[in-house]
Scaffold this motif. Structure first.
Motif, PDB file in Angstrom:
ATOM      1  N   ASP A   1      -3.365 -25.472   4.051  1.00  0.00           N
ATOM      2  CA  ASP A   1      -2.657 -26.740   3.853  1.00  0.00           C
ATOM      3  C   ASP A   1      -2.745 -27.200   2.398  1.00  0.00           C
ATOM      4  N   LYS A   2      -3.780 -26.753   1.698  1.00  0.00           N
ATOM      5  CA  LYS A   2      -4.041 -27.293   0.362  1.00  0.00           C
ATOM      6  C   LYS A   2      -4.754 -26.257  -0.506  1.00  0.00           C
ATOM      7  N   ILE A   3      -4.424 -26.243  -1.785  1.00  0.00           N
ATOM      8  CA  ILE A   3      -5.111 -25.399  -2.759  1.00  0.00           C
ATOM      9  C   ILE A   3      -5.587 -26.278  -3.904  1.00  0.00           C
ATOM     10  N   ILE A   4      -6.856 -26.185  -4.229  1.00  0.00           N
ATOM     11  CA  ILE A   4      -7.430 -26.894  -5.374  1.00  0.00           C
ATOM     12  C   ILE A   4      -7.883 -25.846  -6.381  1.00  0.00           C
ATOM     13  N   VAL A   5      -7.446 -25.964  -7.629  1.00  0.00           N
ATOM     14  CA  VAL A   5      -7.812 -24.981  -8.642  1.00  0.00           C
ATOM     15  C   VAL A   5      -8.271 -25.687  -9.912  1.00  0.00           C
ATOM     16  N   VAL A   6      -9.311 -25.153 -10.527  1.00  0.00           N
ATOM     17  CA  VAL A   6      -9.760 -25.652 -11.828  1.00  0.00           C
ATOM     18  C   VAL A   6      -8.830 -25.089 -12.892  1.00  0.00           C
ATOM     19  N   ASN A   7      -8.182 -25.973 -13.650  1.00  0.00           N
ATOM     20  CA  ASN A   7      -7.251 -25.515 -14.685  1.00  0.00           C
ATOM     21  C   ASN A   7      -7.774 -25.763 -16.095  1.00  0.00           C
ATOM     22  N   GLY A   8      -9.084 -25.949 -16.202  1.00  0.00           N
ATOM     23  CA  GLY A   8      -9.705 -26.050 -17.501  1.00  0.00           C
ATOM     24  C   GLY A   8     -10.745 -27.163 -17.520  1.00  0.00           C
ATOM     25  N   PRO A   9     -11.432 -27.290 -18.631  1.00  0.00           N
ATOM     26  CA  PRO A   9     -11.435 -26.366 -19.778  1.00  0.00           C
ATOM     27  C   PRO A   9     -12.353 -25.179 -19.514  1.00  0.00           C
ATOM     28  N   GLY A  10     -12.394 -24.260 -20.479  1.00  0.00           N
ATOM     29  CA  GLY A  10     -13.263 -23.098 -20.342  1.00  0.00           C
ATOM     30  C   GLY A  10     -12.660 -21.857 -20.953  1.00  0.00           C
ATOM     31  N   SER A  11     -12.959 -20.726 -20.363  1.00  0.00           N
ATOM     32  CA  SER A  11     -12.477 -19.433 -20.853  1.00  0.00           C
ATOM     33  C   SER A  11     -10.958 -19.334 -20.749  1.00  0.00           C
ATOM     34  N   PHE A  12     -10.300 -18.985 -21.841  1.00  0.00           N
ATOM     35  CA  PHE A  12      -8.849 -18.835 -21.833  1.00  0.00           C
ATOM     36  C   PHE A  12      -8.413 -17.860 -20.741  1.00  0.00           C
ATOM     37  N   THR A  13      -9.056 -16.687 -20.725  1.00  0.00           N
ATOM     38  CA  THR A  13      -8.694 -15.654 -19.761  1.00  0.00           C
ATOM     39  C   THR A  13      -9.053 -16.085 -18.343  1.00  0.00           C
ATOM     40  N   GLY A  14     -10.251 -16.631 -18.177  1.00  0.00           N
ATOM     41  CA  GLY A  14     -10.712 -17.032 -16.856  1.00  0.00           C
ATOM     42  C   GLY A  14      -9.816 -18.061 -16.209  1.00  0.00           C
ATOM     43  N   ILE A  15      -9.438 -19.079 -16.981  1.00  0.00           N
ATOM     44  CA  ILE A  15      -8.577 -20.126 -16.435  1.00  0.00           C
ATOM     45  C   ILE A  15      -7.275 -19.542 -15.918  1.00  0.00           C
ATOM     46  N   ARG A  16      -6.696 -18.616 -16.673  1.00  0.00           N
ATOM     47  CA  ARG A  16      -5.418 -18.020 -16.277  1.00  0.00           C
ATOM     48  C   ARG A  16      -5.551 -17.227 -14.981  1.00  0.00           C
ATOM     49  N   ILE A  17      -6.694 -16.595 -14.765  1.00  0.00           N
ATOM     50  CA  ILE A  17      -6.912 -15.813 -13.546  1.00  0.00           C
ATOM     51  C   ILE A  17      -6.807 -16.717 -12.317  1.00  0.00           C
ATOM     52  N   GLY A  18      -7.549 -17.813 -12.328  1.00  0.00           N
ATOM     53  CA  GLY A  18      -7.545 -18.721 -11.179  1.00  0.00           C
ATOM     54  C   GLY A  18      -6.194 -19.355 -10.936  1.00  0.00           C
ATOM     55  N   ILE A  19      -5.539 -19.780 -12.013  1.00  0.00           N
ATOM     56  CA  ILE A  19      -4.223 -20.413 -11.877  1.00  0.00           C
ATOM     57  C   ILE A  19      -3.195 -19.422 -11.331  1.00  0.00           C
ATOM     58  N   THR A  20      -3.253 -18.189 -11.805  1.00  0.00           N
ATOM     59  CA  THR A  20      -2.302 -17.170 -11.329  1.00  0.00           C
ATOM     60  C   THR A  20      -2.468 -16.919  -9.840  1.00  0.00           C
ATOM     61  N   ILE A  21      -3.706 -16.805  -9.389  1.00  0.00           N
ATOM     62  CA  ILE A  21      -3.959 -16.585  -7.963  1.00  0.00           C
ATOM     63  C   ILE A  21      -3.477 -17.785  -7.150  1.00  0.00           C
ATOM     64  N   ALA A  22      -3.812 -18.992  -7.615  1.00  0.00           N
ATOM     65  CA  ALA A  22      -3.410 -20.202  -6.901  1.00  0.00           C
ATOM     66  C   ALA A  22      -1.889 -20.316  -6.828  1.00  0.00           C
ATOM     67  N   LYS A  23      -1.209 -20.049  -7.945  1.00  0.00           N
ATOM     68  CA  LYS A  23       0.252 -20.152  -7.975  1.00  0.00           C
ATOM     69  C   LYS A  23       0.907 -19.122  -7.056  1.00  0.00           C
ATOM     70  N   THR A  24       0.383 -17.914  -7.062  1.00  0.00           N
ATOM     71  CA  THR A  24       0.953 -16.862  -6.224  1.00  0.00           C
ATOM     72  C   THR A  24       0.910 -17.248  -4.751  1.00  0.00           C
ATOM     73  N   ILE A  25      -0.242 -17.749  -4.315  1.00  0.00           N
ATOM     74  CA  ILE A  25      -0.378 -18.157  -2.910  1.00  0.00           C
ATOM     75  C   ILE A  25       0.503 -19.370  -2.616  1.00  0.00           C
ATOM     76  N   ALA A  26       0.483 -20.351  -3.529  1.00  0.00           N
ATOM     77  CA  ALA A  26       1.241 -21.586  -3.308  1.00  0.00           C
ATOM     78  C   ALA A  26       2.743 -21.325  -3.254  1.00  0.00           C
ATOM     79  N   TRP A  27       3.244 -20.464  -4.145  1.00  0.00           N
ATOM     80  CA  TRP A  27       4.671 -20.125  -4.132  1.00  0.00           C
ATOM     81  C   TRP A  27       5.065 -19.487  -2.806  1.00  0.00           C
ATOM     82  N   ALA A  28       4.211 -18.564  -2.344  1.00  0.00           N
ATOM     83  CA  ALA A  28       4.505 -17.852  -1.100  1.00  0.00           C
ATOM     84  C   ALA A  28       4.537 -18.804   0.098  1.00  0.00           C
ATOM     85  N   LEU A  29       3.692 -19.840   0.056  1.00  0.00           N
ATOM     86  CA  LEU A  29       3.580 -20.769   1.183  1.00  0.00           C
ATOM     87  C   LEU A  29       4.419 -22.021   1.008  1.00  0.00           C
TER      88      LEU A  29
END
Length: 207
Positions: free
Chosen positions: A58-86
């Motif tokens: 029903d819901k996705i919560i993702v940390v979008n920063g601050p922190g590692s440039f690469t790390g942040i993108r990993i989490g956001i990409t996974i969250a977006k992929t699932i959210a788009w599909a649903l």
């Protein structure tokens, strides 16, 4: 309510699934350079442990920063992929806020993430998690000056030399999810990283 929480803003993968105010599966592990390879398979394992499929979220919560440039993108990409599909929204949150929420201290809280070369990503919160100093990329010694005259505890997973009591960050995923359970999400297309710090190329270009 079924909620997926993702934080890959550091060397760690912090993720969990909360169903009706119960944390049914979680992972807190340091992967460093293997984070990009390990994050998605480990999150898939969380669904297996929770005995649900991503389609049931029903819901996705993702940390979008601050922190590692690469790390942040990993989490956001996974969250977006699932959210788009649903076709569901995403609730993006600050990792520093998550650190403050997870702490049980009754004093002021200063979550810190090492940004190297004497700088940190930091903020100051009161005991009720209201931001006294909003997320910033700042020289550590300058932030410590701002923290003077306060009864304050630092929260971090980094080896920082500071003259303050330090609480090791151990995310309370259930507490974080419950804190944001009524927060309205946004369209996945609108979720962007919050880096705070300029990239090396931007700094060299004087942007």
């Amino acid at each position: 309510m079924k909620t997926l929480y993702i934080d890959t803003s550091s060397d760690y993968l912090y993720s969990g699934i909360v169903i009706d105010d119960i944390l049914v599966s979680e992972i807190k592990n340091k992967y460093e350079k293997d984070l990009s390879k390990e994050a998605l398979p480990k999150i898939i394992e969380l669904f297996e442990q929770a005995k649900i499929t991503p389609k049931e979220l029903d819901k996705i919560i993702v940390v979008n920063g601050p922190g590692s440039f690469t790390g942040i993108r990993i989490g956001i990409t996974i969250a977006k992929t699932i959210a788009w599909a649903l076709n569901i929204d995403i609730t993006p949150i600050s990792g520093l806020t998550a650190m403050a929420i997870s702490s049980s201290t009754s004093t002021y809280k200063m979550p810190l993430i090492d940004a190297r070369r004497g700088y940190v990503y930091g903020a100051i919160y009161d005991k009720d998690n209201n931001a006294i100093l909003k997320d910033t990329h700042i020289e550590l010694k300058m932030l410590l000056e701002k923290a003077k005259a306060r009864d304050i505890k630092a929260i971090t997973n980094n080896n920082l030399t500071i003259n303050l009591e330090i609480e090791k960050y151990d995310p309370d995923i259930l507490k974080i999810v419950k804190y944001f359970e009524t927060s309205k999400g946004i369209n996945p297309h609108l979720v962007n990283p919050i880096y705070l710090k300029k990239t090396e190329a931007e700094e060299k270009a004087g942007l």
